[in-house]
Design a protein around this motif. Sequence first.
Motif, mmCIF file in Angstrom:
data_model
loop_
_atom_site.group_PDB
_atom_site.id
_atom_site.type_symbol
_atom_site.label_atom_id
_atom_site.label_comp_id
_atom_site.label_asym_id
_atom_site.label_seq_id
_atom_site.Cartn_x
_atom_site.Cartn_y
_atom_site.Cartn_z
ATOM 1 N N PRO A 90 -40.542 78.472 24.977
ATOM 2 C CA PRO A 90 -41.335 77.493 25.736
ATOM 3 C C PRO A 90 -42.016 76.459 24.836
ATOM 4 N N THR A 91 -42.440 76.886 23.657
ATOM 5 C CA THR A 91 -43.064 75.954 22.718
ATOM 6 C C THR A 91 -42.057 74.924 22.237
ATOM 7 N N LEU A 92 -40.850 75.373 21.948
ATOM 8 C CA LEU A 92 -39.805 74.462 21.501
ATOM 9 C C LEU A 92 -39.451 73.461 22.595
ATOM 10 N N LEU A 93 -39.345 73.933 23.847
ATOM 11 C CA LEU A 93 -39.052 73.028 24.961
ATOM 12 C C LEU A 93 -40.177 72.014 25.162
ATOM 13 N N ALA A 94 -41.424 72.455 25.005
ATOM 14 C CA ALA A 94 -42.558 71.544 25.143
ATOM 15 C C ALA A 94 -42.541 70.489 24.042
ATOM 16 N N LEU A 95 -42.229 70.877 22.817
ATOM 17 C CA LEU A 95 -42.160 69.924 21.705
ATOM 18 C C LEU A 95 -41.029 68.914 21.904
ATOM 19 N N ILE A 96 -39.900 69.376 22.430
ATOM 20 C CA ILE A 96 -38.783 68.468 22.703
ATOM 21 C C ILE A 96 -39.181 67.468 23.792
ATOM 22 N N ALA A 97 -39.868 67.942 24.821
ATOM 23 C CA ALA A 97 -40.299 67.050 25.898
ATOM 24 C C ALA A 97 -41.291 66.014 25.394
ATOM 25 N N VAL A 98 -42.230 66.433 24.567
ATOM 26 C CA VAL A 98 -43.218 65.502 24.012
ATOM 27 C C VAL A 98 -42.535 64.475 23.121
ATOM 28 N N ALA A 99 -41.596 64.903 22.297
ATOM 29 C CA ALA A 99 -40.894 63.982 21.405
ATOM 30 C C ALA A 99 -40.064 62.977 22.197
ATOM 31 N N THR A 100 -39.419 63.441 23.259
ATOM 32 C CA THR A 100 -38.608 62.544 24.088
ATOM 33 C C THR A 100 -39.477 61.512 24.784
ATOM 34 N N LEU A 101 -40.596 61.946 25.353
ATOM 35 C CA LEU A 101 -41.469 61.014 26.068
ATOM 36 C C LEU A 101 -42.171 60.037 25.132
#
Length: 101
Positions: A3-14
Motif C-alpha cells: 500500500p505504501t508503494l502504491l501511495a508513492l506511485i500515485a503521489v508521483a504521478t499526480l
Amino acid sequence: MRPTLLALIAVATLSAAPAAMAAPTCQDRNGDTIRCGTAGAMPVGWTLPAAQRSRVLAARPPEPPADLLGLGLFLVGFFALLALLPDFDGQWDRQELDEEE
C-alpha cells in the motif's frame, strides 16, 4: 509495504501532471462574458463598474425559468408513462410461447 508503494506511485504521478491553464475571459460594455479578441470585447481584466452593473441588471427583463419548466414537463411525461403501464400483481402472465408443463 505494497500500500505504501502504491501511495508513492500515485503521489508521483499526480505531482508530475501538468497544471491546467484556462484562457482569460473578457467582458463587453454590458458586463456580459465574451471571448477575448472579438468585436466588442473590452481588455483583459476590465470589469463593469458596480454602479453601472446595477443599472444594467435592473434594466434587463427577468428570465423565465426554462430549466424548471423543462423539468416539470419531463416529470409529467414520465409519470404519465408510468400510469399507462399495465397492472402487475407479482406473477407473470402465461404467454403463448411458454412451454406447457
